[in-house]
Structure formats: structure tokens, C-alpha cells
Design an enzyme around this catalytic site. Structure first.
Site, PDB file in Angstrom:
ATOM      1  N   LYS A 203       0.737  -1.407   0.313  1.00 45.55           N
ATOM      2  CA  LYS A 203       0.136  -0.347   0.283  1.00 45.55           C
ATOM      3  C   LYS A 203       0.806   1.208   0.065  1.00 45.55           C
ATOM      4  O   LYS A 203       0.200   2.373  -0.842  1.00 45.55           O
ATOM      5  CB  LYS A 203      -1.051   0.254   1.477  1.00 45.55           C
ATOM      6  CG  LYS A 203      -1.783   0.946   1.442  1.00 45.55           C
ATOM      7  CD  LYS A 203      -3.285   1.744   2.633  1.00 45.55           C
ATOM      8  CE  LYS A 203      -3.454   2.581   2.864  1.00 45.55           C
ATOM      9  NZ  LYS A 203      -4.165   2.582   3.965  1.00 45.55           N
ATOM     10  N   GLU A 209      10.685  -4.281   3.937  1.00 50.11           N
ATOM     11  CA  GLU A 209      11.174  -6.095   3.501  1.00 50.11           C
ATOM     12  C   GLU A 209      10.707  -5.725   1.564  1.00 50.11           C
ATOM     13  O   GLU A 209      11.544  -7.220   0.961  1.00 50.11           O
ATOM     14  CB  GLU A 209      10.045  -6.804   4.422  1.00 50.11           C
ATOM     15  CG  GLU A 209      10.572  -6.677   5.627  1.00 50.11           C
ATOM     16  CD  GLU A 209       9.916  -5.943   6.667  1.00 50.11           C
ATOM     17  OE1 GLU A 209       9.530  -4.493   6.352  1.00 50.11           O
ATOM     18  OE2 GLU A 209      10.494  -6.007   7.959  1.00 50.11           O
ATOM     19  N   GLY A 262      -4.110  -1.823   4.997  1.00 49.37           N
ATOM     20  CA  GLY A 262      -3.795  -3.613   4.293  1.00 49.37           C
ATOM     21  C   GLY A 262      -4.111  -4.244   4.636  1.00 49.37           C
ATOM     22  O   GLY A 262      -4.780  -5.294   3.903  1.00 49.37           O
ATOM     23  N   ARG A 263      -5.104  -4.536   5.977  1.00 53.81           N
ATOM     24  CA  ARG A 263      -5.629  -6.042   6.289  1.00 53.81           C
ATOM     25  C   ARG A 263      -6.930  -5.955   5.933  1.00 53.81           C
ATOM     26  O   ARG A 263      -7.859  -6.860   6.269  1.00 53.81           O
ATOM     27  CB  ARG A 263      -5.774  -5.445   7.654  1.00 53.81           C
ATOM     28  CG  ARG A 263      -5.936  -4.745   8.720  1.00 53.81           C
ATOM     29  CD  ARG A 263      -5.281  -4.661  10.400  1.00 53.81           C
ATOM     30  NE  ARG A 263      -6.235  -3.995  11.001  1.00 53.81           N
ATOM     31  CZ  ARG A 263      -5.481  -1.735  11.410  1.00 53.81           C
ATOM     32  NH1 ARG A 263      -4.338  -2.457  10.343  1.00 53.81           N
ATOM     33  NH2 ARG A 263      -5.786  -1.851  11.920  1.00 53.81           N
ATOM     34  N   GLU A 348      -3.822  -5.569  15.017  1.00 58.79           N
ATOM     35  CA  GLU A 348      -3.786  -4.366  14.726  1.00 58.79           C
ATOM     36  C   GLU A 348      -4.547  -3.465  15.048  1.00 58.79           C
ATOM     37  O   GLU A 348      -4.672  -2.318  15.160  1.00 58.79           O
ATOM     38  CB  GLU A 348      -3.529  -4.558  13.487  1.00 58.79           C
ATOM     39  CG  GLU A 348      -2.153  -4.354  12.420  1.00 58.79           C
ATOM     40  CD  GLU A 348      -1.258  -4.125  11.822  1.00 58.79           C
ATOM     41  OE1 GLU A 348      -2.205  -4.249  10.837  1.00 58.79           O
ATOM     42  OE2 GLU A 348      -0.002  -4.042  11.077  1.00 58.79           O
ATOM     43  N   HIS A 379      -3.897 -32.280  19.150  1.00 55.75           N
ATOM     44  CA  HIS A 379      -2.752 -33.118  19.999  1.00 55.75           C
ATOM     45  C   HIS A 379      -1.898 -31.986  20.202  1.00 55.75           C
ATOM     46  O   HIS A 379      -0.756 -32.549  20.961  1.00 55.75           O
ATOM     47  CB  HIS A 379      -2.338 -33.989  18.539  1.00 55.75           C
ATOM     48  CG  HIS A 379      -3.633 -35.014  18.517  1.00 55.75           C
ATOM     49  ND1 HIS A 379      -3.584 -36.027  18.515  1.00 55.75           N
ATOM     50  CD2 HIS A 379      -4.070 -34.123  17.135  1.00 55.75           C
ATOM     51  CE1 HIS A 379      -4.905 -36.364  18.194  1.00 55.75           C
ATOM     52  NE2 HIS A 379      -4.868 -35.555  17.282  1.00 55.75           N
ATOM     53  N   LYS A 493      10.140  -0.210  13.915  1.00 59.42           N
ATOM     54  CA  LYS A 493      10.042   0.236  12.162  1.00 59.42           C
ATOM     55  C   LYS A 493      10.956   1.474  11.960  1.00 59.42           C
ATOM     56  O   LYS A 493      12.740   0.949  11.974  1.00 59.42           O
ATOM     57  CB  LYS A 493       9.218   0.448  11.548  1.00 59.42           C
ATOM     58  CG  LYS A 493       8.239  -0.461  11.298  1.00 59.42           C
ATOM     59  CD  LYS A 493       7.153   0.213  10.070  1.00 59.42           C
ATOM     60  CE  LYS A 493       6.234  -0.734   9.867  1.00 59.42           C
ATOM     61  NZ  LYS A 493       4.957  -0.163   8.890  1.00 59.42           N
TER      62      LYS A 493
HETATM   63  O1  LIG Z   1       1.016  -1.738   2.414  1.00 58.56           O
HETATM   64  P1  LIG Z   1       2.425  -1.984   3.098  1.00 58.56           P
HETATM   65  O2  LIG Z   1       2.845  -0.286   3.357  1.00 58.56           O
HETATM   66  O3  LIG Z   1       3.640  -2.744   3.092  1.00 58.56           O
HETATM   67  O4  LIG Z   1       1.788  -2.464   4.467  1.00 58.56           O
HETATM   68  C1  LIG Z   1       2.774  -4.101   5.298  1.00 58.56           C
HETATM   69  C2  LIG Z   1       2.017  -4.224   6.286  1.00 58.56           C
HETATM   70  O5  LIG Z   1       2.908  -3.126   7.353  1.00 58.56           O
HETATM   71  C3  LIG Z   1       1.863  -3.025   8.954  1.00 58.56           C
HETATM   72  O6  LIG Z   1       1.663  -1.197   8.079  1.00 58.56           O
HETATM   73  C4  LIG Z   1       2.652  -3.090   9.884  1.00 58.56           C
HETATM   74  O7  LIG Z   1       3.589  -2.740   9.859  1.00 58.56           O
HETATM   75  C5  LIG Z   1       0.525  -3.271   8.081  1.00 58.56           C
HETATM   76  O8  LIG Z   1      -0.385  -2.929   9.235  1.00 58.56           O
HETATM   77  C6  LIG Z   1       0.720  -3.538   6.601  1.00 58.56           C
HETATM   78  O9  LIG Z   1      -0.706  -4.309   6.184  1.00 58.56           O
END
Ligand SMILES: O=P(O)(O)OC[C@H]1O[C@](O)(CO)[C@@H](O)[C@@H]1O
Length: 538
Positions: A203, A209, A262-263, A348, A379, A493
């Protein structure tokens, strides 16, 4: 002004009114209980009869929803009001799956035409991809899709792919999230670069990452092809200019909007990698299921409204009865990532300690949310559910039509789930007496929600996901917190960013690094080699 839950007269009434009994006893004493506490949405059956709630508590909970203004919040959510106060915007995930002829205005502009324009672009691309018209750098059709994303830009796609793909599809999905390059390296071994589409899903298009992995993938493809290959990259983001700067061609950039969390983004173009594998038809079935649950949530009377009642029960169990978790137990191996998906949605959204206008709360809000495929959990941690001292809400999700299982396996999932549900609720007194016998005591009375459905398909998965989105929204509305921001993830972060040069051995620790962090980095060999520690180590 958002008031705290404890300011509510009905909540005070509930606090002073404890008529709870063992749910097993309630069931035994009242033949009509199951029917009264079972809710239905088409072939979805939600059984709440194993929560120890009585009719008078139920009546108070329904009044609580009114008093906390939940109906008004629901209308605000659907109509595009600024329900995400701390970020000053609406949360319009429901617009992503609304009917094409709906209209929802944000800042005076109807957002639905843009949603459908983008979905149509996506559908055309998915169609071309699946029919082999999108080709790699040597002219062969693409057969692999690598989704590079994390959190809400990964979890939904992975979870729904595991639930819905059958392995016979024309394209294979691979996902890459972690930052250390291991997942990418593993993917290299499974794909042919000339046959692979990379989807960079973010987003913000600024996530460490995702951008790190995307750059490595870009360089790798360039090295394999002997030239940059932008046409084998797709971008999905609300940040158009960052996608352009990265090098993604305009026709490969798919848009989402700031008003999609995002979620909550799976039914948007974020779902492109999923649609590429399962096809647009099934992707739209998922959206249709979500819409069916949206319509139920918006229009069903309170006493039959499943997300509303689950939200009320959740708040009652957590804030009044001390439940400290929500364990998600799907009895289907295809739903093995559902607990992780719901974990992000739940934690979140509800992991907040202040009300929407920044006042500290004096009651527990969101709890831990975790889980596992139910049959495996039996289990492992079910011992704790049955005899441990903690209390969590156990949610069983069970498809009842198993579709062609070999005879030996038939019925075992359903029997296992129902057996566990009954044991958790009814418990069992030990045979005999004395300390030995006590090891065999099952108290029962564990809060259980049992969700049965006919079969796992895209439509039902959509309904289940939207059900939980709205359950979370109801809990947030009752607690007076904002379920659409996630400021809590930012500090870590930022600190990590300052430490990256140290961890790479390129700089000494910044002033912000505390003594324990400095020591950890020194121990890891990132700085201070050859320097003797003065005892404080800093
Ligand atoms: O879609 P992006 O901006 O890469 O963010 C990834 C995820 O990182 C977060 O901001 C949490 O660090 C989530 O809310 C989000 O889904």
C-alpha cells in the site's frame, strides 16, 4: 467525544448483574436454548449457545449496542464517513465489494466508478495472463506469480490461495515476505525467470522488507535476461509515484486507495495474485460472499445480526469475564493460514489503549488472537484449553460437507470438532475422589463459538472474512477505539532503521540505542571489535 465503555450506564448494569451459570447447565435446563442462540446466514450456522450468557444478559447487551451508538457507527462505516479519525479518512473496504451501481462519496466524489475501473483493468490483465498472452522476455507465456508483500499485502492472498486453489491452475503462486533473502532464494529454485511475474504489493510502497525483496528480484531478472525486464513486474499500491520511480510500467500499476486498510484490502487489486491463480470468477465469488455479509451486517435486526452479536459477546467475554484470548480453530487444512490472517485483523485493529479521541481506557480491549488447524491443535494446546487456568474464546469453524473423502476418513473431522466443543463446554467430574482423581477433572464451561458451514468455497470464505471484519468493528465501536489505524507498529520500524547501518557493520550505534541494544550488537560482532568493554559495555 468518544466516551469510555465504563461510562455507559448499561455497562455498569452488566457489571452489577452476574447471573451467569455454567453453560453446560444452561443447556441442560433449557430445551429451547440452542435454537434461540443459533444464528443463520444462508447455509452458515453460528452457535453461541455454549457461551454462559442468559436471556437477561443478552437483552442488556443488545441495549449496550444501542447505547454505544453501534447502529450509527455502522451507517458511518458504509456511507464513507471519516471513521478512521486518527488518520482523518474513511475505511471503505465495503466499497471494494459493493455492487457496481452503488455510489459512495468521499470528498464529494463517488468512489465506486474508480473501484470498478481498476477491477476491470485487473480482470483484463488476469485474463491475458491466464490465457498465456502475457509473455516473458524470451516469448514464453508466464506460469509463475511471485507475490512480494508483507502483512496485509500478503496474508490475505496466501490464506485465500491455500483455501481455494486446487493445484490444477495454469499459474503457480509463490510468496515472499521476509527480509533476509531466504524466501527469495528458495523461490529462485522453483521458477524459471522467463516465465515469472513479480507482483510488488505494498500500500505504501515504502515497506523495508517488500522494497528490499523487489529490488533483489529486479536485479536477478535483469541479470538472467541480460536487460531490465519491467514488463514482468506488477505494482499494487496507493503510491502511484513510488511505483513509477521503481520502474513499474504504467499499464502494470494497479491502484488501491488510502481509504483501504492493508488488512482489509484482499477484495481490491491487492487480490491480483490470487485472481491470477484461481481466476476472476472465483475471486468475484469471494467478493460476492463479502458483500452478502456486508448486507446482512447493515440490515439484519440486532437480535439476528451475526457480526453484531459476536462483537457484543467478545466485549462481554473480554472486558467483563476476563477472557484473555481468541483462538481460531478451522477444521479444514486449507484454512491453515486463517488464524494468522485473523490475527492481524484482530490485533492490529483492536490492540489499542486509548479511545478514538485519545483518552486512556480503563478496561481490557483487544486480546491475543491465535490458532491452528483444529485437528492439529487437539494434539498440542487443547490440553491447556481443557484444563489450564487461562480463559479464551475458542472459535471452531467446521465445513460439514467433505466432498468425496475416502470412506475411512469420512465424518472424522466433524465428529472431532463436535466432540471437543461438547467436552470444552460440558466438562466432566472425575470418577472417584482424592488428589489422583483431580487430574481427571474437566471443569467445562469454556466459552465456545461453533461456526458450521456446508463447504469451503470462495463465497463462504468471503462471508467468513467479512463476518470477522465487522465483528472487530463492533468490538471497537463498543470499546470506543479506532480499529483502522496501527500507530503501534511505527516505533519499532523507526528504531530498526537507525540500527541497520550498525547491524551491517557500517557505523557505530546511534545515540538512541540503549545499553542493552548496544551490548547485543557488540555481542553479535557488529561493532566494538577489539575494544575492551568497560563493564557497562557501552
Ligand atoms: O502494504 P504495506 O504498506 O507494504 O504495509 C504492509 C503491512 O505493514 C503494516 O503497516 C504493519 O507494519 C501493516 O499494517 C501492513 O499491512
Amino acid at each position: 467525544m468518544t466516551t469510555a465503555l465504563t461510562h455507559s450506564p448499561v455497562w455498569q448494569e452488566l457489571l452489577g448483574h452476574d447471573d451467569t451459570e455454567h453453560a453446560g447447565a444452561l443447556l441442560g435446563a433449557d430445551p429451547g436454548r440452542v435454537e434461540r442462540y443459533c444464528l443463520h446466514h444462508e447455509d452458515l450456522r453460528v452457535d453461541l449457545s455454549r457461551h454462559p450468557v442468559t436471556d437477561s444478559t443478552w437483552e442488556r447487551l443488545l441495549r449496550l449496542a444501542e447505547e454505544r451508538g453501534v447502529p450509527g457507527r455502522i451507517e458511518a462505516l458504509f456511507s464513507g464517513a471519516s471513521v478512521n479519525e486518527s488518520e482523518g479518512r474513511p475505511a471503505l473496504h465495503t466499497a471494494l465489494r459493493s455492487r457496481p451501481d452503488a455510489s459512495i462519496h468521499v470528498d464529494g466524489e463517488d468512489v465506486i466508478p474508480a473501484v470498478y475501473e481498476e477491477l476491470q483493468r485487473m480482470a483484463a490483465f488476469v485474463e491475458a495472463l491466464r490465457s498465456g498472452d502475457v509473455r516473458g522476455y524470451d516469448g514464453r507465456p508466464l506460469r509463475h506469480v511471485v507475490n512480494i508483500g508483507i502483512g496485509g499485502s500478503e496474508a490475505g492472498v496466501t490464506m485465500a490461495h491455500q483455501a481455494l486453489a486446487d493445484g490444477d491452475e495454469p499459474l503457480r503462486l509463490h510468496t515472499v515476505s521476509g527480509v533476509d533473502g531466504r524466501e527469495l532464494a528458495a523461490v529462485w529454485g522453483r521458477i524459471d525467470p522467463a516465465e515469472t511475474l513479480f507482483c510488488v504489493a505494498s500500500k505504501s510502497f515504502s515497506t523495508l522488507e517488500t522494497l528490499t525483496n523487489a529490488r533483489t528480484a529486479w536485479a536477478w531478472l535483469e541479470a538472467e535476461a541480460g536487460r531490465p525486464v519491467p514488463e514482468q513486474f506488477v505494482g499494487i499500491s496507493a503510491n502511484e509515484s513510488a511505483m513509477a520511480d521503481f520502474g513499474i510500467p504504467a499499464e502494470r500499476r494497479f491502484r488501491i486507495w488510502e481509504w483501504v486498510g492493508g488488512r482489509y484490502s484482499l477484495p481490491s487489486t491487492m487480490g491480483l495474485p490470487l485472481a491470477a491463480v484461481i481466476g476472476m470468477e472465483r475471486f468475484n465469488e469471494l467478493r460476492r460472499g463479502m458483500r452478502a455479509m456486508d448486507e446482512h451486517f447493515r440490515s439484519a435486526p440486532a437480535a439476528q445480526n451475526i457480526p453484531l452479536l459476536l462483537g457484543l459477546l467478545g466485549v462481554w467475554q473480554i472486558s467483563l469475564r476476563g477472557a484473555t484470548g481468541h483462538v481460531v480453530l478451522p477444521y479444514h487444512p486449507g484454512l491453515r493460514r486463517l488464524p494468522a490472517y485473523l490475527q492481524q485483523l484482530d490485533m492490529e485493529s483492536l490492540g489499542k489503549s486509548v479511545t478514538r479521541d485519545g483518552q486512556p481506557v480503563d478496561y481490557p480491549t483487544g486480546t491475543s488472537c491465535w490458532g491452528e488447524v483444529g485437528i492439529n491443535g487437539q494434539h498440542s494446546f487443547f490440553q491447556w484449553l481443557h484444563q489450564g487456568t487461562g480463559r479464551v474464546i475458542a472459535e471452531f469453524l467446521v465445513p460439514v460437507e467433505e466432498g468425496g473423502l475416502p470412506e475411512r476418513h469420512a465424518g472424522l473431522n466433524l465428529a472431532s470438532a463436535l466432540g471437543q466443543v461438547q467436552a470444552l463446554c460440558q466438562g466432566q467430574a472425575p470418577q472417584g475422589s482424592g488428589p489422583e482423581a483431580e487430574h481427571h477433572r474437566y471443569e467445562g464451561g469454556r466459552p465456545v463459538t461453533l461456526i458450521l458451514f456446508r463447504r469451503l468455497d470462495a463465497y463462504t470464505l468471503g462471508r467468513l472474512l467479512a463476518l470477522h471484519e465487522h465483528r472487530v468493528f463492533v468490538q471497537a465501536s463498543l470499546w470506543g477505539i479506532n480499529p483502522f489505524d496501527q500507530w503501534g507498529v511505527e516505533l519499532g520500524k523507526r528504531v530498526a532503521k537507525g540500527l541497520a547501518p550498525v547491524a551491517r557493520g557500517e557505523a557505530p550505534p546511534p545515540a538512541e540505542a540503549d545499553a542493552a541494544t548496544r551490548q547485543a550488537l557488540r555481542w553479535a560482532g557488529c561493532w566494538g571489535a577489539g575494544e575492551s568493554s568497560d563493564g557497562t559495555g557501552v
